[in-house]
Design an enzyme around this catalytic site. Structure first.
Site, PDB file in Angstrom:
ATOM      1  N   SER A 139       0.843  -1.198   0.000  1.00 26.15           N
ATOM      2  CA  SER A 139       0.000   0.000   0.000  1.00 26.15           C
ATOM      3  C   SER A 139       0.871   1.239   0.000  1.00 26.15           C
ATOM      4  CB  SER A 139      -0.883  -0.004   1.245  1.00 26.15           C
ATOM      5  OG  SER A 139      -1.510   1.254   1.393  1.00 26.15           O
ATOM      6  N   TYR A 152      -0.843  -0.145  10.765  1.00 27.42           N
ATOM      7  CA  TYR A 152      -1.160  -0.436   9.361  1.00 27.42           C
ATOM      8  C   TYR A 152      -0.012   0.036   8.477  1.00 27.42           C
ATOM      9  CZ  TYR A 152      -3.562  -0.997   4.950  1.00 27.42           C
ATOM     10  OH  TYR A 152      -3.885  -1.407   3.674  1.00 27.42           O
TER      11      TYR A 152
END
Lengths: 243, 458
Positions: A139, A152
């Site tokens: 990501s 995250y």
């Protein structure tokens, strides 16, 4: 750039979102796909779209010990393996002042430990045959540590670095790191502006196209430019920008 | 013992068109083989036997299964230079065999075009050589062999046993050949008296073959498939009757290190530039033009005459994206009509064989066999991914023609046969007999190959 042609592929994290779209698009181009995910009911529905090509497998990526045997079962079922897509990922809602170890551990287990467990298997196999494609869905969030999502961000940074290391270790194997920005999915449904995110089908199409070439790929040129800048802002300045 | 992910390797047929990834085991001793049956049972896999991997198609590959590579079983167990009887493990190659025996005046009775095949593989596929019409196939020179079956037991099978004729040519499906006792051929010289000449038509070529077959030990023809008439260059050879011990030294049997001035190890790279239809037609024309019109006789070492395929190591790579080998066997009565027809089919389809080799054959006693009283033509077709399906469809058309006239096919060379094809030339009774033996000796179907399933042998 056209999408590479895979005869047989595994998609880990195929119940919904990008993973389900990858399964759909791979199968529509004739690839035999093993679709792995927790929610078997959804996988079975997905499988009905191409009953000859899609093989659903119920699997929770945190069931680490089961993975080596399952990997062998899946490759036996497929009759070989050309590519593996690790798409499984979680991003629980985390408040700006929240430190919740349970949520953090889930991210580390699904986004990282599960990825290592699966991709190590693929890496051993592909190293032996001197061919194959490993695609990890990381990501843009892994590019910097930001206030909103510490674990995250870190989990995706781990995945990006792990894939970079695989790329450097494996000769003849294509190792692809995909860094999508926000994509419409169940994982991001709680985020503001969800409707404006890139549709999962578009993301999957871009991912397949970029799977022909080893390296780290953003899905939008704009992301590539923005994150080129963001990655290079010195940390003391980055902190003050409050991004 | 378990299936380790890091034992997975890609194995391919020699034509490099078909490949599969499997769990490769390379036992160093015969004793290491039997436990693999239990492993296969525990892991619900099958075992695919593999030697040097010189079969062109899918005879020694099977995806995701145990690939039992016997190349490391290379012991010569017994050798008697008086009788010429040698007993070896299945991984021993034709190269090892001649290097071991030549100095004492013995040569393998039958050799294929390459010395790099294992005896186990050679017998499983029932190989032949350029002397087939005279000496039969290699299996006909085997005195006995040991067969390890999936029940873990080893039995010695002599050539008189009925099972023997189904093991030779049995494609590694009835058991594992773990020991071979072979009668070598006595020679007094390491050289052959070779005659070369050219012929301008199929009729002339086949007539010449028939005329000399009774007098020569070896006979082979090269046919220019791009030429409408059927230009050919024939070589035949006889064992030299003189006593010439110096020529029986290994050093007298070396292949040339350079060909046309190029180091042979790199020659395949250069050959890539000429593996296109135009260049092949030109080269074929040159080859024919340079061949002697009148028979020309010369001496050649056994190795230089026998192992043409070893002149250029890795020659298969000159085809870039692989090639299909396709060998048709025709009854002698049909050859003159059907060979030109096949050549014509090639010209009109646009697929023509870059290399075509003609040989003379006779029947043999084996169950799964290609052998008949007639001729074979072995052809190399380059494969291009875009036209691969069309090429296979074309070869199926040729297959139908060959089967219609009572022809046969050779599994070691095959990539395209369908179950109805082998049923056509073997007959259902033969297949039933073989499958009966299969269920007796391997009731769990542990020994399989991709080829065996493709053609419906199991």
């Amino acid at each position: 750039m056209s999408s590479p042609k895979f005869s047989r592929a595994i998609v880990v994290g195929a119940s919904s979102g990008i993973g389900a779209e990858l399964v759909r698009q791979l199968a529509s181009s004739g690839t035999v796909v093993a679709a792995l995910g927790r929610r078997m009911d959804r996988l079975e529905v997905l499988g009905l779209e191409f009953p000859e090509l899609i093989h659903p497998f119920q699997h929770d990526v945190t069931d680490f010990r089961a993975i080596p045997a399952l990997f062998q079962d899946v490759t036996l079922k497929l009759g070989g393996l050309d590519a593996i897509f690790y798409v499984a990922g979680v991003m629980p809602e985390v408040a700006s002042d929240e430190f919740n170890f349970e949520k953090d551990l889930a991210m580390i287990q699904v986004n990282d430990a599960g990825a290592v467990a699966w991709l190590n298997q693929a890496a051993m196999r592909f190293a032996g045959v001197g061919a194959g494609t490993i695609v990890g869905i990381s990501s843009v969030a892994g590019d910097r540590g930001r206030a909103g999502q510490p674990v995250y961000n870190a989990s995706k940074a781990f995945l990006t670095t792990y894939l970079e290391a695989l790329r450097n270790r494996l000769i003849g194997v294509t190792v692809v790191t995909i860094k999508p920005g926000p994509v419409q999915s169940e994982m991001t449904a709680h985020l503001p502006g969800h409707d404006g995110f890139m549709p999962a089908s578009v993301a999957a199409e871009l991912i397949l196209r970029k799977s022909s070439r080893s390296g780290e790929h953003y899905l939008k040129l704009m992301h590539r430019l923005i994150f080129l800048i963001l990655r290079n802002i010195p940390s003391p300045i980055f902190r003050r920008l409050n991004l | 013992m378990s299936l380790e992910p890091d034992s997975i390797r890609r194995v391919s047929g020699f034509g490099e068109v078909q490949w599969a990834d499997g769990y490769v085991f390379q036992p160093e001793t015969i004793a290491e083989i039997a436990p693999l049956f239990d492993l296969a049972r525990a892991e619900k896999r099958t075992i695919c036997l593999r030697g040097a991997g010189r079969s062109y198609g899918d005879a020694s590959i099977d995806p995701e299964q145990i690939i039992l590579d016997l190349c490391n079983l290379i012991l010569v167990l017994q050798w008697d230079p008086e009788s010429g009887v040698i007993t070896v493990e299945p991984g021993v190659t034709i190269q090892q065999l001649w290097q071991r025996c030549l100095q004492t005046g013995w040569w393998p009775p039958v050799v294929p075009g390459t010395m790099h095949v294992t005896l186990g593989g050679a017998l499983a596929m029932n190989i032949h050589g350029k002397n087939h019409f005279r000496a039969g196939s290699l299996g006909q020179h085997v005195l006995s062999l040991d067969l390890l079956t999936p029940d873990g037991k080893t039995q010695t099978i002599s050539r008189e046993d009925e099972l023997f004729n189904s093991i030779i040519g049995g494609a590694g499906l009835l058991g594992i050949i773990t020991k071979v006792t072979l009668q070598m051929h006595k020679i007094t010289s390491g050289e052959l008296d070779v005659t070369a000449l050219k012929t301008v038509s199929w009729a002339e070529t086949l007539a010449y073959f028939d005329r000399v077959a009774a007098e020569v030990d070896y006979l082979v023809g090269w046919v220019d498939m791009s030429n409408p008439k059927g230009h050919a260059v024939i070589h035949h050879a006889n064992y030299s009757p003189e006593s010439h011990p110096a020529s029986m030294q290994t050093s007298a049997q070396e292949l040339p290190p350079k060909i046309f001035g190029f180091p042979k190890a790199q020659l395949w790279r250069i050959m890539r530039f000429v593996t296109n239809p135009v260049a092949v037609k030109v080269l074929n024309g040159i080859k024919f033009a340079l061949a002697p019109k009148q028979p020309k006789t010369f001496r050649q070492s056994l190795v230089a005459f026998s192992f043409l395929l070893d002149y250029v190591p890795n020659w298969q790579k000159c085809y870039r994206t692989g090639f299909l080998q396709f060998q048709v066997f025709l009854p002698k009565e049909e050859a003159l009509e059907i060979f030109p027809l096949i050549a014509e089919m090639q010209r009109s389809s646009g697929f023509f064989a870059y290399l075509a080799v003609l040989k003379r054959h006779r029947p043999d006693p084996f169950t799964i066999t290609w052998a008949l009283d007639g001729y074979s033509l072995a052809m190399d077709f380059p494969v291009h991914p875009a036209s691969k399906d069309a090429l296979i469809a074309f070869l199926h058309e040729v297959t139908d023609v060959v089967l219609a006239c009572g022809g046969r096919f050779y599994l070691a060379k095959d990539s395209t046969l369908r179950p109805e094809d082998i049923q056509s030339y073997l007959g259902q009774e033969t297949i039933d007999k073989f499958q009966g033996l299969k269920s007796k000796h391997d009731p769990e179907n542990l020994l399989q190959t991709q080829l065996a399933r493709r053609v419906g042998l199991i």
